[in-house]
Design an enzyme around this catalytic site. Structure first.
Site, short mmCIF file in Angstrom:
data_model
loop_
_atom_site.label_atom_id
_atom_site.label_comp_id
_atom_site.label_asym_id
_atom_site.label_seq_id
_atom_site.Cartn_x
_atom_site.Cartn_y
_atom_site.Cartn_z
N GLY A 36 19.21 85.34 64.40
CA GLY A 36 19.69 86.46 65.21
C GLY A 36 21.17 86.77 65.05
CB SER A 80 19.82 89.25 49.65
OG SER A 80 19.61 88.30 50.67
CE LYS A 122 23.72 90.68 56.57
NZ LYS A 122 23.91 89.36 57.17
CB THR A 126 21.94 91.35 62.47
OG1 THR A 126 22.18 90.89 61.13
CG2 THR A 126 22.23 92.84 62.54
CG ASP A 130 20.40 92.20 58.87
OD1 ASP A 130 19.47 92.49 59.65
OD2 ASP A 130 20.50 91.09 58.33
CD GLU A 173 25.10 89.62 60.46
OE1 GLU A 173 23.96 89.32 60.06
OE2 GLU A 173 25.35 90.68 61.07
N GLY A 174 28.00 86.52 58.20
CA GLY A 174 27.59 85.84 56.98
C GLY A 174 26.15 86.17 56.60
CB ALA A 175 24.20 86.14 53.79
#
Length: 223
Positions: free
Chosen positions: A14, A41, A37, A16, A52, A117-119
């Protein structure tokens, strides 16, 4: 605080949802909060709605256009895989330097709080030879760790904390995002984290807007 890196214990915790909730809360306070972001992917260029980046743009009150997508999520890949794997499938190489350049360019603009925001999870491959944690350390940013209430979340959270502390990147807060369909209660998850991770600010996030004020305060984003 000018910038915060939002990471997680794993995929689909969660990030995002939490980032968008913080954006809406901060903007409701009159702060020009922004999101980035840098890597995404599983992105369909022909149908970006529902992605996202689109959710983050909606929280910022901006339309989904080629220009806004390029600004908020410049490194986009089609395959729903780890970023490095998705990049390779397209004959591209994703380096940590690429990601740092994107982040630092946006961080240079001092207007309002910036949420990066990372991935995937904090130890997910984020670039060739580098994890998301490597990016957090290189950027020197405070971080927020998002976890869930699914079975196994406590172990994943404590493992992430060990890795982050070893790298000198302890999160300033943990967002415990209530997992849909979990048989583990939010209250029980919060109690276990209090027992096993004392001193870490853990904030309960239900799937509504009510808890983002407390989270923003815990992260030093708003008073």
């Amino acid at each position: 605080m000018s910038a915060l890196f939002i990471t997680a214990t794993g995929t689909d915790c969660g990030k995002t949802f939490v980032t968008a909730g913080l954006l809406r809360h901060l903007r409701a306070l009159g702060l020009p909060a922004r999101a980035l972001k840098p890597v995404v992917s599983g992105f369909d260029e022909a149908a970006p709605g529902g992605s996202d980046p689109a959710e983050l743009l909606a929280a910022m009150g901006e339309p989904v256009t080629a220009q806004t997508l390029a600004k908020i999520a410049p490194l986009r890949f089609k395959a729903p895989l780890a970023a490095t794997m998705a990049a390779r499938l397209e004959g591209r190489s994703l380096t940590l330097a690429d990601i740092l350049r994107v982040c630092e360019a946006v961080m240079a603009d001092p207007r309002g709080p910036l949420l990066i925001e990372g991935a995937g999870g904090v130890m997910s491959p984020f670039a060739e030879g580098a994890t998301c944690l490597d990016a957090i350390k290189a950027l020197g940013l405070p971080s927020l760790l998002v976890t869930g209430t699914y079975l196994g979340a406590i172990s994943h959270t404590l493992t992430a904390l060990v890795a982050m502390r070893a790298a000198g990147c302890s999160p300033i807060a943990i967002a415990v995002n209530e997992s849909l369909g979990s048989n583990v209660s939010l209250a029980d998850t919060m109690a276990e984290l209090a027992a096993f991770a004392p001193g870490v600010a853990a904030v309960a996030i239900r799937r509504n807007e009510r808890d983002f004020a407390a989270l923003a305060q815990a992260c030093g984003l708003a008073t």
